[in-house]
Design an enzyme around this catalytic site. Structure first.
Site, PDB file in Angstrom:
ATOM      1  N   ARG A   1     -14.770  12.818   5.630  1.00 58.83           N
ATOM      2  CA  ARG A   1     -13.483  13.426   6.023  1.00 58.83           C
ATOM      3  C   ARG A   1     -12.963  14.347   4.926  1.00 58.83           C
ATOM      4  O   ARG A   1     -12.429  15.420   5.201  1.00 58.83           O
ATOM      5  CB  ARG A   1     -12.435  12.331   6.298  1.00 58.83           C
ATOM      6  CG  ARG A   1     -12.669  11.605   7.612  1.00 58.83           C
ATOM      7  CD  ARG A   1     -11.780  10.375   7.715  1.00 58.83           C
ATOM      8  NE  ARG A   1     -10.380  10.687   7.697  1.00 58.83           N
ATOM      9  CZ  ARG A   1      -9.421   9.877   7.250  1.00 58.83           C
ATOM     10  NH1 ARG A   1      -9.722   8.669   6.794  1.00 58.83           N
ATOM     11  NH2 ARG A   1      -8.163  10.251   7.256  1.00 58.83           N
TER      12      ARG A   1
ATOM     13  N   SER B   1      -8.114   3.817   8.581  1.00 56.57           N
ATOM     14  CA  SER B   1      -8.669   3.767   7.224  1.00 56.57           C
ATOM     15  C   SER B   1      -7.845   2.811   6.356  1.00 56.57           C
ATOM     16  O   SER B   1      -8.382   1.908   5.703  1.00 56.57           O
ATOM     17  CB  SER B   1      -8.663   5.192   6.650  1.00 56.57           C
ATOM     18  OG  SER B   1      -8.805   5.188   5.267  1.00 56.57           O
TER      19      SER B   1
ATOM     20  N   ASP C   1     -15.334   2.622   6.089  1.00 58.97           N
ATOM     21  CA  ASP C   1     -14.237   3.493   5.671  1.00 58.97           C
ATOM     22  C   ASP C   1     -14.649   4.346   4.473  1.00 58.97           C
ATOM     23  O   ASP C   1     -14.343   5.537   4.415  1.00 58.97           O
ATOM     24  CB  ASP C   1     -12.982   2.678   5.334  1.00 58.97           C
ATOM     25  CG  ASP C   1     -11.884   3.591   4.787  1.00 58.97           C
ATOM     26  OD1 ASP C   1     -11.486   4.507   5.523  1.00 58.97           O
ATOM     27  OD2 ASP C   1     -11.481   3.433   3.627  1.00 58.97           O
TER      28      ASP C   1
ATOM     29  N   HIS D   1       0.861  -1.172   0.000  1.00 55.81           N
ATOM     30  CA  HIS D   1       0.000   0.000   0.000  1.00 55.81           C
ATOM     31  C   HIS D   1       0.896   1.220   0.000  1.00 55.81           C
ATOM     32  O   HIS D   1       2.000   1.193   0.548  1.00 55.81           O
ATOM     33  CB  HIS D   1      -0.887  -0.004   1.263  1.00 55.81           C
ATOM     34  CG  HIS D   1      -1.862   1.120   1.292  1.00 55.81           C
ATOM     35  ND1 HIS D   1      -3.041   1.103   0.581  1.00 55.81           N
ATOM     36  CD2 HIS D   1      -1.824   2.321   1.922  1.00 55.81           C
ATOM     37  CE1 HIS D   1      -3.694   2.227   0.786  1.00 55.81           C
ATOM     38  NE2 HIS D   1      -2.972   2.991   1.600  1.00 55.81           N
TER      39      HIS D   1
ATOM     40  N   LYS E   1      -8.980  -1.475   5.281  1.00 54.70           N
ATOM     41  CA  LYS E   1      -9.075  -1.988   3.906  1.00 54.70           C
ATOM     42  C   LYS E   1      -8.095  -3.133   3.682  1.00 54.70           C
ATOM     43  O   LYS E   1      -8.430  -4.149   3.074  1.00 54.70           O
ATOM     44  CB  LYS E   1      -8.766  -0.866   2.902  1.00 54.70           C
ATOM     45  CG  LYS E   1      -9.868   0.175   2.841  1.00 54.70           C
ATOM     46  CD  LYS E   1      -9.554   1.252   1.843  1.00 54.70           C
ATOM     47  CE  LYS E   1      -8.460   2.163   2.288  1.00 54.70           C
ATOM     48  NZ  LYS E   1      -8.765   3.566   2.399  1.00 54.70           N
TER      49      LYS E   1
HETATM   50  N1  URA Z   1      -5.209   6.662   2.451  1.00 55.84           N
HETATM   51  C1  URA Z   1      -6.299   6.017   2.968  1.00 55.84           C
HETATM   52  O1  URA Z   1      -6.649   4.936   2.529  1.00 55.84           O
HETATM   53  N2  URA Z   1      -6.975   6.595   3.971  1.00 55.84           N
HETATM   54  C2  URA Z   1      -6.630   7.781   4.493  1.00 55.84           C
HETATM   55  O2  URA Z   1      -7.274   8.240   5.410  1.00 55.84           O
HETATM   56  C3  URA Z   1      -5.510   8.459   3.951  1.00 55.84           C
HETATM   57  C4  URA Z   1      -4.795   7.854   2.926  1.00 55.84           C
END
Ligand code: URA
Length: 425
Positions: A168, A183, A161, A82, A187
Site C-alpha cells: 500500500r 490494518s 497486514d 493506538h 494488529k
Molecule cells: N496505521 C496503520 O496501522 N495502518 C494503516 O493503514 C494506517 C495507519
C-alpha cells in the site's frame, strides 16, 4: 476461486464474500498471489470501497494470518491504545505509565515510524540499552510484575497486514478507510487486549484530513471492535499542528519525560491525561470524572513518572543516555503577526529529511535530530523571534527557508481549534 475474477468483481463495485477474502489473504501470504495482483485489488478497494461486513472479514483474515497473543493469564482488564499517526505524537510514552500508575494493566506493542509520522519504538531506542524486543513470555510476565509492558510488535502477529502495508505504501493505496481500519484493528486484536482507546488524528498532519473522514473511520474501528467483542473508544484529536513542541526521537522522549514530571506543553499534557482517563474509565467501574481525577493525581504526585522509570529500568534502558545533536540552527521569524496555520505534514517531512524518520523500511534513523517548534497556531510573533530550533547532523541546504514556508501569519488572531474534537464510542 480465481484472483482475476475477484479483482474484476471488486472493480465492478461488488461485495466480496468471506471465502473470497480469505482466499486473497491466505494466497498473498503464502505467495500464490503476486504483488501486482494484490496491488490491483487494493486499488479497486480504494476506489470502490468495502461494506462493513467485508471489512470485518478482511480484519479476521488478517488476524488469522499470524499468531494471536493470549493475555488471559494476566488477571483483570488489559487495556491498549493506538494512534492513527501524528507529528510530534509521543503520547504513548506518557499515557501508558499514567494508566499503569492507576493500577490498570497496560500491554502495548508498537511500531516503527514510516512516512512522515514517528513510531514509538524508534523513540524508545533513543534511550540507550532499552530492550524493545521482548518475547511473548517476557512481555506478559512484565505486565504481571509491574503492570506495564511496551515493546516492538511481534513480527508474527497479523503477518498479512505487514505484507499488505508494504505494498500500500508504494502503490498510493494507504488512504482507504476500510484498509486503514482493518490494518489497525488486525494488529490490535491479535495482540490480545480487551479494551482499546484509539486517538484518531484529524488535520493537515494526519491521514484523516476532515472530521467527516475521521468520524467514518472511528465508527468503523468501533464496529470492528464490537464484531470481535472488544470495547473500543475513539478520541478525535487535532493534528493541524505538531503535538507538543518536540519533533524527532530523542527530543520527543525528553519532552515526554518533562510532561511526566509535570512540566510538559499544555496540549501534550491535556491530550495525554484525556487518553489515559478514557483507558482507566473503560477498565475500572468508575465515572469519567473519577477517572480524570485519578489520572491527574498520578501525574501530580509523581507516581506516573516513577512507573515510567520502573519500565525503563526493567527493560534495561539508561535515562541518562539520551543524546541530542550539538548542531543547531535557530529559525527566526521574518514576519510580525499571529500564526494562523502550520503545515504539519511538511514539518514531518522535513524532520524525516533531517534523519528523524525513514523513507523506506530499511533506512536507519538518527535519533539525535529533529526540531523544537517554539510557536504554535494562535501565538503572536515578532520579526527575529525564534520560531523553530533545528537539530541536525547532515548537510541541510536551505532547510530554514523550507521551515519558514510551513508557517502562515495574519494580523488577526485566529481562534484556537479544539485539541479534542469529539469522543465516539
Ligand atoms: N496505521 C496503520 O496501522 N495502518 C494503516 O493503514 C494506517 C495507519
Amino acid at each position: 476461486m480465481n484472483i482475476v475474477d475477484i479483482i474484476l468483481k471488486k472493480k465492478n463495485g461488488e461485495a466480496l464474500s468471506k471465502e473470497e477474502i480469505e482466499y486473497v489473504i491466505n494466497g498473498f501470504v503464502n505467495g500464490d498471489i503476486e504483488d501486482y495482483q494484490i496491488s490491483a485489488l487494493l486499488m479497486a478497494i480504494c476506489i470502490k470501497g468495502m461494506t462493513d461486513t467485508e471489512t470485518f472479514y478482511l480484519t479476521e483474515a488478517m488476524i488469522n494470518s499470524g499468531e494471536i497473543l493470549d493475555l488471559s493469564s494476566i488477571d483483570g482488564v488489559k487495556v491498549d491504545k493506538h494512534s492513527t499517526g501524528g507529528v510530534g505524537d509521543k503520547t504513548t510514552l506518557i499515557v501508558l505509565p499514567l494508566v499503569a500508575a492507576c493500577g490498570v494493566n497496560v500491554a502495548k506493542m508498537s511500531g516503527r515510524g514510516l512516512g512522515n509520522t514517528g513510531g514509538t519504538i524508534d523513540k524508545l531506542e533513543s534511550i540507550k540499552g532499552f530492550n524493545v524486543n521482548l518475547s511473548n513470555d517476557e512481555f506478559i510476565n512484565q505486565v504481571k510484575n509491574i503492570g506495564i509492558s511496551l515493546c516492538s510488535s511481534n513480527k508474527n502477529l497479523a503477518i498479512a497486514d505487514k505484507k499488505i502495508y508494504a505494498i500500500r505504501d508504494v502503490t498510493a493505496t494507504v488512504d482507504s478507510i476500510p484498509l486503514i481500519a482493518s490494518s489497525i484493528m488486525s494488529k490490535k486484536l491479535a495482540s490480545g487486549c480487551n479494551k482499546i482507546v484509539i486517538d484518531v488524528k484529524v488535520g493537515n498532519g494526519a491521514f484523516m484530513k476532515t472530521m467527516e473522514e475521521a468520524t467514518k473511520l472511528s465508527k468503523l474501528l468501533i464496529s470492528i471492535g464490537n464484531y470481535f467483542n472488544r470495547e473500543v473508544m475513539c478520541v478525535l484529536s487535532n493534528m493541524n499542528e505538531p503535538l507538543g513542541n518536540a519533533v524527532g526521537n530523542s527530543l520527543e522522549v525528553l519532552e515526554a519525560i518533562d510532561t511526566l514530571k509535570g512540566n510538559g506543553p499544555d496540549d501534550l499534557t491535556k491530550l495525554s491525561l484525556a487518553l489515559a482517563s478514557y483507558m482507566v474509565f473503560l477498565s475500572k467501574n468508575i465515572t469519567i470524572d473519577e477517572a480524570m481525577k485519578m489520572v491527574s493525581d498520578k501525574l501530580i504526585d509523581g507516581s506516573a513518572y516513577k512507573k515510567f522509570e520502573e519500565m525503563v529500568n526493567v527493560q534495561q534502558g539508561d535515562l541518562n543516555s539520551i543524546e541530542i545533536s550539538n548542531n543547531k540552527i535557530e529559525v527566526l521569524s521574518k514576519e510580525t503577526g499571529f500564526i494562523t496555520s502550520i503545515d504539519t505534514n511538511r514539518i514531518g517531512e522535513l524532520s524525516k529529511f533531517l534523519g528523524a524518520g525513514r523513507e523506506k523500511v530499511s533506512d536507519t534513523i538518527d535519533h539525535t535530530v529533529g526540531m523544537i517548534i517554539h510557536k504554535k497556531v494562535g501565538d503572536i510573533v515578532n520579526v527575529d523571534m525564534p520560531l523553530v530550533t533545528i537539530y541536525y547532523n547532515k548537510e541541510v541546504y536551505e532547510i530554514e527557508k523550507e521551515v519558514l514556508k510551513c508557517f502562515e501569519f495574519n494580523t488577526f488572531k485566529k481562534d484556537k481549534e479544539p485539541l479534542i474534537y469529539k469522543i465516539i464510542k
